[in-house]
Design a protein around this motif. Structure first.
Motif, PDB file in Angstrom:
ATOM      1  N   ILE A 129      -0.779  26.906 -42.209  1.00 36.47           N
ATOM      2  CA  ILE A 129       0.426  27.751 -42.148  1.00 36.47           C
ATOM      3  C   ILE A 129       0.801  28.228 -43.542  1.00 36.47           C
ATOM      4  O   ILE A 129       1.144  29.398 -43.740  1.00 36.47           O
ATOM      5  N   ALA A 130       0.707  27.340 -44.538  1.00 38.60           N
ATOM      6  CA  ALA A 130       1.003  27.741 -45.921  1.00 38.60           C
ATOM      7  C   ALA A 130       0.055  28.850 -46.360  1.00 38.60           C
ATOM      8  O   ALA A 130       0.471  29.813 -47.011  1.00 38.60           O
ATOM      9  N   GLU A 131      -1.214  28.749 -46.007  1.00 36.10           N
ATOM     10  CA  GLU A 131      -2.196  29.787 -46.347  1.00 36.10           C
ATOM     11  C   GLU A 131      -1.855  31.088 -45.621  1.00 36.10           C
ATOM     12  O   GLU A 131      -1.962  32.169 -46.196  1.00 36.10           O
ATOM     13  N   ALA A 132      -1.419  30.994 -44.371  1.00 36.92           N
ATOM     14  CA  ALA A 132      -1.063  32.193 -43.605  1.00 36.92           C
ATOM     15  C   ALA A 132       0.168  32.875 -44.186  1.00 36.92           C
ATOM     16  O   ALA A 132       0.240  34.106 -44.233  1.00 36.92           O
ATOM     17  N   GLU A 133       1.129  32.090 -44.643  1.00 35.13           N
ATOM     18  CA  GLU A 133       2.367  32.651 -45.188  1.00 35.13           C
ATOM     19  C   GLU A 133       2.197  33.188 -46.602  1.00 35.13           C
ATOM     20  O   GLU A 133       2.876  34.130 -46.992  1.00 35.13           O
ATOM     21  N   HIS A 134       1.273  32.594 -47.362  1.00 32.93           N
ATOM     22  CA  HIS A 134       1.072  32.978 -48.768  1.00 32.93           C
ATOM     23  C   HIS A 134      -0.424  33.007 -49.069  1.00 32.93           C
ATOM     24  O   HIS A 134      -0.930  32.141 -49.796  1.00 32.93           O
ATOM     25  N   PRO A 135      -1.155  33.983 -48.533  1.00 31.73           N
ATOM     26  CA  PRO A 135      -2.612  34.019 -48.703  1.00 31.73           C
ATOM     27  C   PRO A 135      -3.037  33.975 -50.171  1.00 31.73           C
ATOM     28  O   PRO A 135      -2.464  34.666 -51.016  1.00 31.73           O
ATOM     29  N   GLY A 136      -4.011  33.120 -50.442  1.00 33.16           N
ATOM     30  CA  GLY A 136      -4.581  33.047 -51.777  1.00 33.16           C
ATOM     31  C   GLY A 136      -3.759  32.269 -52.786  1.00 33.16           C
ATOM     32  O   GLY A 136      -4.213  32.027 -53.895  1.00 33.16           O
ATOM     33  N   GLU A 137      -2.545  31.879 -52.426  1.00 32.00           N
ATOM     34  CA  GLU A 137      -1.705  31.109 -53.351  1.00 32.00           C
ATOM     35  C   GLU A 137      -1.855  29.624 -53.046  1.00 32.00           C
ATOM     36  O   GLU A 137      -2.068  29.228 -51.912  1.00 32.00           O
ATOM     37  N   ASN A 138      -1.745  28.815 -54.074  1.00 33.63           N
ATOM     38  CA  ASN A 138      -1.821  27.373 -53.886  1.00 33.63           C
ATOM     39  C   ASN A 138      -0.415  26.856 -53.616  1.00 33.63           C
ATOM     40  O   ASN A 138       0.329  26.563 -54.540  1.00 33.63           O
ATOM     41  N   ARG A 139      -0.039  26.777 -52.374  1.00 31.73           N
ATOM     42  CA  ARG A 139       1.308  26.363 -51.968  1.00 31.73           C
ATOM     43  C   ARG A 139       1.285  24.993 -51.315  1.00 31.73           C
ATOM     44  O   ARG A 139       0.268  24.564 -50.776  1.00 31.73           O
ATOM     45  N   GLU A 140       2.427  24.342 -51.348  1.00 32.30           N
ATOM     46  CA  GLU A 140       2.570  23.077 -50.631  1.00 32.30           C
ATOM     47  C   GLU A 140       2.444  23.340 -49.131  1.00 32.30           C
ATOM     48  O   GLU A 140       2.919  24.377 -48.644  1.00 32.30           O
ATOM     49  N   PRO A 141       1.834  22.436 -48.391  1.00 34.19           N
ATOM     50  CA  PRO A 141       1.722  22.623 -46.944  1.00 34.19           C
ATOM     51  C   PRO A 141       3.099  22.727 -46.289  1.00 34.19           C
ATOM     52  O   PRO A 141       4.065  22.104 -46.743  1.00 34.19           O
ATOM     53  N   SER A 142       3.179  23.505 -45.246  1.00 34.80           N
ATOM     54  CA  SER A 142       4.409  23.610 -44.465  1.00 34.80           C
ATOM     55  C   SER A 142       4.684  22.266 -43.800  1.00 34.80           C
ATOM     56  O   SER A 142       3.762  21.586 -43.334  1.00 34.80           O
ATOM     57  N   THR A 143       5.946  21.906 -43.737  1.00 33.96           N
ATOM     58  CA  THR A 143       6.325  20.664 -43.053  1.00 33.96           C
ATOM     59  C   THR A 143       6.713  20.934 -41.594  1.00 33.96           C
ATOM     60  O   THR A 143       7.035  19.993 -40.869  1.00 33.96           O
ATOM     61  N   ARG A 156      -2.980  19.162 -41.568  1.00 36.36           N
ATOM     62  CA  ARG A 156      -3.933  20.263 -41.759  1.00 36.36           C
ATOM     63  C   ARG A 156      -3.353  21.581 -41.240  1.00 36.36           C
ATOM     64  O   ARG A 156      -3.554  22.630 -41.848  1.00 36.36           O
ATOM     65  N   LEU A 157      -2.611  21.518 -40.146  1.00 42.67           N
ATOM     66  CA  LEU A 157      -1.943  22.715 -39.658  1.00 42.67           C
ATOM     67  C   LEU A 157      -0.915  23.197 -40.677  1.00 42.67           C
ATOM     68  O   LEU A 157      -0.802  24.394 -40.926  1.00 42.67           O
ATOM     69  N   GLY A 158      -0.193  22.283 -41.296  1.00 44.52           N
ATOM     70  CA  GLY A 158       0.774  22.655 -42.331  1.00 44.52           C
ATOM     71  C   GLY A 158       0.113  23.398 -43.479  1.00 44.52           C
ATOM     72  O   GLY A 158       0.651  24.384 -43.999  1.00 44.52           O
ATOM     73  N   ALA A 159      -1.086  22.960 -43.872  1.00 44.94           N
ATOM     74  CA  ALA A 159      -1.826  23.647 -44.935  1.00 44.94           C
ATOM     75  C   ALA A 159      -2.270  25.034 -44.474  1.00 44.94           C
ATOM     76  O   ALA A 159      -2.208  26.007 -45.239  1.00 44.94           O
TER      77      ALA A 159
END
Length: 184
Positions: A63-77, A58-61
């Motif tokens: 972080i992905a939102e923080a790095e790419h707001p509004g984009e549907n990105r893969e969660p950070s590993t 969930r933290l990875g998800a």
């Protein structure tokens, strides 16, 4: 038993750790000792959050939102680099005597004390931060209140066998004369 000086002198960050981690009960014991950190007015302006298993995902998800707001990105590993993450939170208290920066320093002191205790007990640990510690997605994922700030995470796991070449090298030494002056 070694001295505090020996423990401090031998401590080093472990960027790579194995998949074993201390138990919740062990963490509670370490925190009980770390809480001896200097704390003006005994405000205890900090709290810690253990992240294991799915919480790291969930933290990875977040972080992905923080790095790419509004984009549907893969969660950070990134949060999967250790089996246990301990979020270090400055939880500021109302005080006319103790400034906010000093309360943040107490929370940082707890984190550093924990790194020393974990290292001395044989665990690998690295304090990681990043710009996403200030993001609303990451703050919400941790359930932070308005008066709280995330200072980073202690990534904790087993120390790899030094024969496998995964160590981070010898502790770096400084020339203290570059950082200490005497006021006359």
């Amino acid at each position: 038993m070694g001295s505090a000086r020996d423990a401090i002198a031998s401590r080093r960050s472990q960027s790579k750790v194995t998949d074993v981690a201390p138990s919740h009960e062990e963490i509670l014991e370490f925190v009980t000792v770390a809480a001896r950190v200097a704390d003006h007015s005994s405000l205890r302006p900090w709290r810690l959050i253990e992240l294991r298993g799915a919480a790291r995902e969930r933290l990875g998800a977040a972080i992905a939102e923080a790095e790419h707001p509004g984009e549907n990105r893969e969660p950070s590993t990134k949060p999967l680099r250790a089996p246990l993450l301990i979020a270090v939170v400055s939880s500021r208290r109302e005080s006319v005597k103790v400034a906010a920066w000093e309360q943040d320093a107490v929370a940082s002191g707890i984190a550093h004390m924990l790194t020393l205790l974990l290292d001395e007990a044989g665990w690998g640990v690295m304090w990681r931060t990043g710009h996403y510690t200030r993001s609303s997605a990451v703050a919400a994922m941790h359930g932070l209140g308005e008066h709280e700030r995330l200072l980073g995470w202690l990534y904790v796991g087993g120390k790899p066998d030094p024969k496998e070449g995964k160590g981070d090298g010898a502790p770096k030494r400084i020339d203290a004369r570059e950082f200490v002056s005497v006021l006359q």
